[in-house]
Write a protein that holds these residues in place. Structure first.
Motif, PDB file in Angstrom:
ATOM      1  N   ALA A 102       0.845  -1.203   0.000  1.00 15.78           N
ATOM      2  CA  ALA A 102       0.000   0.000   0.000  1.00 15.78           C
ATOM      3  C   ALA A 102       0.878   1.250   0.000  1.00 15.78           C
ATOM      4  CB  ALA A 102      -0.933   0.000   1.198  1.00 15.78           C
ATOM      5  N   ALA A 103       1.916   1.247   0.831  1.00 18.15           N
ATOM      6  CA  ALA A 103       2.810   2.403   0.924  1.00 18.15           C
ATOM      7  C   ALA A 103       3.620   2.597  -0.360  1.00 18.15           C
ATOM      8  CB  ALA A 103       3.753   2.232   2.111  1.00 18.15           C
ATOM      9  N   ASP A 104       4.145   1.495  -0.915  1.00 17.48           N
ATOM     10  CA  ASP A 104       5.017   1.588  -2.090  1.00 17.48           C
ATOM     11  C   ASP A 104       4.255   1.768  -3.406  1.00 17.48           C
ATOM     12  OD1 ASP A 104       7.088   1.201  -0.329  1.00 17.48           O
ATOM     13  OD2 ASP A 104       7.626  -0.804  -1.049  1.00 17.48           O
ATOM     14  N   TYR A 105       3.115   1.097  -3.525  1.00 17.03           N
ATOM     15  CA  TYR A 105       2.428   1.034  -4.820  1.00 17.03           C
ATOM     16  C   TYR A 105       0.987   1.514  -4.791  1.00 17.03           C
ATOM     17  CZ  TYR A 105       6.372  -2.167  -5.096  1.00 17.03           C
ATOM     18  OH  TYR A 105       7.619  -2.729  -5.004  1.00 17.03           O
ATOM     19  N   GLY A 106       0.470   1.830  -3.614  1.00 19.02           N
ATOM     20  CA  GLY A 106      -0.909   2.285  -3.497  1.00 19.02           C
ATOM     21  C   GLY A 106      -1.942   1.192  -3.687  1.00 19.02           C
ATOM     22  N   TRP A 107      -1.545  -0.053  -3.461  1.00 21.94           N
ATOM     23  CA  TRP A 107      -2.445  -1.189  -3.666  1.00 21.94           C
ATOM     24  C   TRP A 107      -3.368  -1.392  -2.482  1.00 21.94           C
ATOM     25  CZ3 TRP A 107       1.702  -5.315  -5.325  1.00 21.94           C
ATOM     26  CH2 TRP A 107       2.198  -4.986  -6.591  1.00 21.94           C
ATOM     27  N   ALA A 108      -4.578  -1.817  -2.786  1.00 25.86           N
ATOM     28  CA  ALA A 108      -5.530  -2.225  -1.749  1.00 25.86           C
ATOM     29  C   ALA A 108      -5.107  -3.602  -1.225  1.00 25.86           C
ATOM     30  CB  ALA A 108      -6.936  -2.305  -2.334  1.00 25.86           C
TER      31      ALA A 108
END
Length: 126
Positions: free
Chosen positions: A36-42
């Motif tokens: 989430a922090a690195d790629y904005g993934w859920a």
């Protein structure tokens, strides 16, 4: 289930593997939070990728309480060399040398790595 490591990794799967190789072993929550922090993934995206990597044989999952603990089934270098072998299996005659030269130019190699590469190149000329 596919046989172990037959399926190539997608770009997203490489990202997840990198997170886990850096930690050696980690909980699902650790992977969700870092992705989430690195790629904005859920979390659902990361969960899907983790399940795929287990199915493909790249990760081992062990149930710990309500979560899973993930660890790679092989070291990063082994996975990378297998990917390189797959890439080179598609090489057209005369393209391997320029590809290797590109990799050497693109990445800073340590003195030790350069010495190993020189020794390999020297042994090829004998």
């Amino acid at each position: 289930m596919t046989s172990k490591h037959d399926d190539a990794l997608s770009a997203a799967e490489w990202k997840v593997m990198r997170l886990i190789w850096q930690r050696k072993s980690c909980g699902a929550r650790d992977v969700y939070e870092q992705a989430a922090a690195d790629y904005g993934w859920a979390p659902t995206t990361t969960k899907t990728l983790l399940a795929r990597l287990v199915e493909k044989g790249y990760l081992h999952a062990r149930q710990v309480g309500n979560s899973n603990l993930y660890r790679p089934t092989q070291p990063a270098i082994k996975t990378l060399t297998a990917a390189a072998d797959r890439l080179l299996s598609h090489a057209v005659e005369g393209t391997v040398g320029p590809l290797v030269a590109h990799l050497v130019k693109k990445h800073k190699l340590s003195d030790k790595e350069l010495a190993e590469l020189r020794a390999i190149l020297d042994s090829q000329n004998k």
